[in-house]
Scaffold this motif. Sequence first.
Motif, PDB file in Angstrom:
ATOM      1  N   VAL A  22       0.842  -1.205   0.000  1.00  0.00           N
ATOM      2  CA  VAL A  22       0.000   0.000   0.000  1.00  0.00           C
ATOM      3  C   VAL A  22       0.873   1.248   0.000  1.00  0.00           C
ATOM      4  O   VAL A  22       0.564   2.240  -0.663  1.00  0.00           O
ATOM      5  N   LEU A  23       1.980   1.201   0.728  1.00  0.00           N
ATOM      6  CA  LEU A  23       2.922   2.322   0.703  1.00  0.00           C
ATOM      7  C   LEU A  23       3.433   2.557  -0.709  1.00  0.00           C
ATOM      8  O   LEU A  23       3.488   3.684  -1.194  1.00  0.00           O
ATOM      9  N   GLY A  24       3.820   1.476  -1.373  1.00  0.00           N
ATOM     10  CA  GLY A  24       4.347   1.592  -2.730  1.00  0.00           C
ATOM     11  C   GLY A  24       3.321   2.142  -3.701  1.00  0.00           C
ATOM     12  O   GLY A  24       3.625   3.025  -4.511  1.00  0.00           O
ATOM     13  N   ARG A  25       2.096   1.620  -3.621  1.00  0.00           N
ATOM     14  CA  ARG A  25       1.038   2.115  -4.518  1.00  0.00           C
ATOM     15  C   ARG A  25       0.804   3.605  -4.325  1.00  0.00           C
ATOM     16  O   ARG A  25       0.652   4.354  -5.293  1.00  0.00           O
ATOM     17  N   SER A  26       0.775   4.047  -3.082  1.00  0.00           N
ATOM     18  CA  SER A  26       0.477   5.449  -2.801  1.00  0.00           C
ATOM     19  C   SER A  26       1.567   6.372  -3.318  1.00  0.00           C
ATOM     20  O   SER A  26       1.281   7.426  -3.903  1.00  0.00           O
ATOM     21  N   ALA A  52       2.014  -0.926 -11.108  1.00  0.00           N
ATOM     22  CA  ALA A  52       2.521   0.448 -11.208  1.00  0.00           C
ATOM     23  C   ALA A  52       2.682   0.860 -12.661  1.00  0.00           C
ATOM     24  O   ALA A  52       2.332   1.982 -13.052  1.00  0.00           O
ATOM     25  N   GLU A  53       3.186  -0.024 -13.475  1.00  0.00           N
ATOM     26  CA  GLU A  53       3.413   0.296 -14.881  1.00  0.00           C
ATOM     27  C   GLU A  53       2.100   0.405 -15.650  1.00  0.00           C
ATOM     28  O   GLU A  53       1.969   1.231 -16.559  1.00  0.00           O
ATOM     29  N   ALA A  54       1.101  -0.382 -15.275  1.00  0.00           N
ATOM     30  CA  ALA A  54      -0.207  -0.297 -15.922  1.00  0.00           C
ATOM     31  C   ALA A  54      -0.874   1.041 -15.646  1.00  0.00           C
ATOM     32  O   ALA A  54      -1.678   1.535 -16.450  1.00  0.00           O
ATOM     33  N   ALA A  55      -0.517   1.635 -14.498  1.00  0.00           N
ATOM     34  CA  ALA A  55      -1.066   2.943 -14.124  1.00  0.00           C
ATOM     35  C   ALA A  55      -0.252   4.088 -14.726  1.00  0.00           C
ATOM     36  O   ALA A  55      -0.511   5.259 -14.443  1.00  0.00           O
ATOM     37  N   GLY A  56       0.734   3.737 -15.541  1.00  0.00           N
ATOM     38  CA  GLY A  56       1.523   4.755 -16.219  1.00  0.00           C
ATOM     39  C   GLY A  56       2.808   5.144 -15.520  1.00  0.00           C
ATOM     40  O   GLY A  56       3.499   6.068 -15.946  1.00  0.00           O
ATOM     41  N   GLY A  57       3.149   4.433 -14.457  1.00  0.00           N
ATOM     42  CA  GLY A  57       4.358   4.749 -13.711  1.00  0.00           C
ATOM     43  C   GLY A  57       5.540   3.898 -14.129  1.00  0.00           C
ATOM     44  O   GLY A  57       5.461   3.105 -15.074  1.00  0.00           O
ATOM     45  N   ARG A  58       6.613   4.081 -13.417  1.00  0.00           N
ATOM     46  CA  ARG A  58       7.828   3.323 -13.676  1.00  0.00           C
ATOM     47  C   ARG A  58       8.226   2.631 -12.387  1.00  0.00           C
ATOM     48  O   ARG A  58       8.170   3.238 -11.307  1.00  0.00           O
ATOM     49  N   ALA A  59       8.608   1.371 -12.468  1.00  0.00           N
ATOM     50  CA  ALA A  59       8.945   0.619 -11.264  1.00  0.00           C
ATOM     51  C   ALA A  59      10.118  -0.312 -11.531  1.00  0.00           C
ATOM     52  O   ALA A  59      10.320  -0.783 -12.649  1.00  0.00           O
ATOM     53  N   LEU A  60      10.879  -0.556 -10.478  1.00  0.00           N
ATOM     54  CA  LEU A  60      12.067  -1.401 -10.560  1.00  0.00           C
ATOM     55  C   LEU A  60      12.046  -2.383  -9.397  1.00  0.00           C
ATOM     56  O   LEU A  60      11.731  -2.003  -8.268  1.00  0.00           O
TER      57      LEU A  60
END
Length: 253
Positions: A22-26, A52-60
């Motif tokens: 939840v922290l990461g999503r926020s 995260a990527e489906a929402a248009g963000g970038r994640a590693l």
Amino acid sequence: MQIDLSGKTALVTGATGQLGRVLGRSLARCGAELVIHYNHNEARALELKEEAEAAGGRALLAQADVTDYKSVIKMRDHILAAYRKVDIVVANAVIQYEWTHILEQAPEDYISQFESCVMQNVYLAKAFVPQMIERKYGRIIGINTECSMLNLPQQSAYVAGKRGMDGLYRVLAREIGEHQITVNQVAPGWTISDKDRENGTERIPSYEKDVPLKRRGEDQDIANAVTFLASDQAAFITGAYIPVCGGHVMPSI
């Protein structure tokens, strides 16, 4: 007031856990590039990355044993190779164990709590603070607990580890504040998570009766506090221990 973390990179340790996800999503929803730390649960980490990527963000994804210094440094090198910087570090990972009375608690449990509550934060500071100092910017946020103030029976190893973490954070806040790096703690109460929602265990009357707001908080309540502390709106807050527990504990002056 809207929180905008665009252009910021945020590392969340223990990001595959009940609270960590939840922290990461926020943070990602506020625009941060997300680093999803995990130790063993790669499958869950991949799910969060895809989300995260489906929402248009970038994640590693970043695997590490946060109780091992070499592993943390290896994780740092992996992150900096991809993102070049880390602006926000959220120390959420903690080792789980069975709580019991001091006379029955295994000595190894005290060691594990010291390693995951104190040494994790020492290693994260050594790994990421130097580049924050160079850029004169950084946010370090630790997940503490209301238990640090309650000191109830059977909590000794957890409380000892988290109170040690509290001391470390307060000293660190004083040592690196001049570089415009803030160091704060969020202390959740007994928080409702997805596991509670799945099992129908959201209500615990015996606990709620002692909470001034007469209810348990949601995992999103904790994430809201963390996201605020990660933002520029909290640029003049450092060295704080902030309970998010409906008033169950109240630090005094």
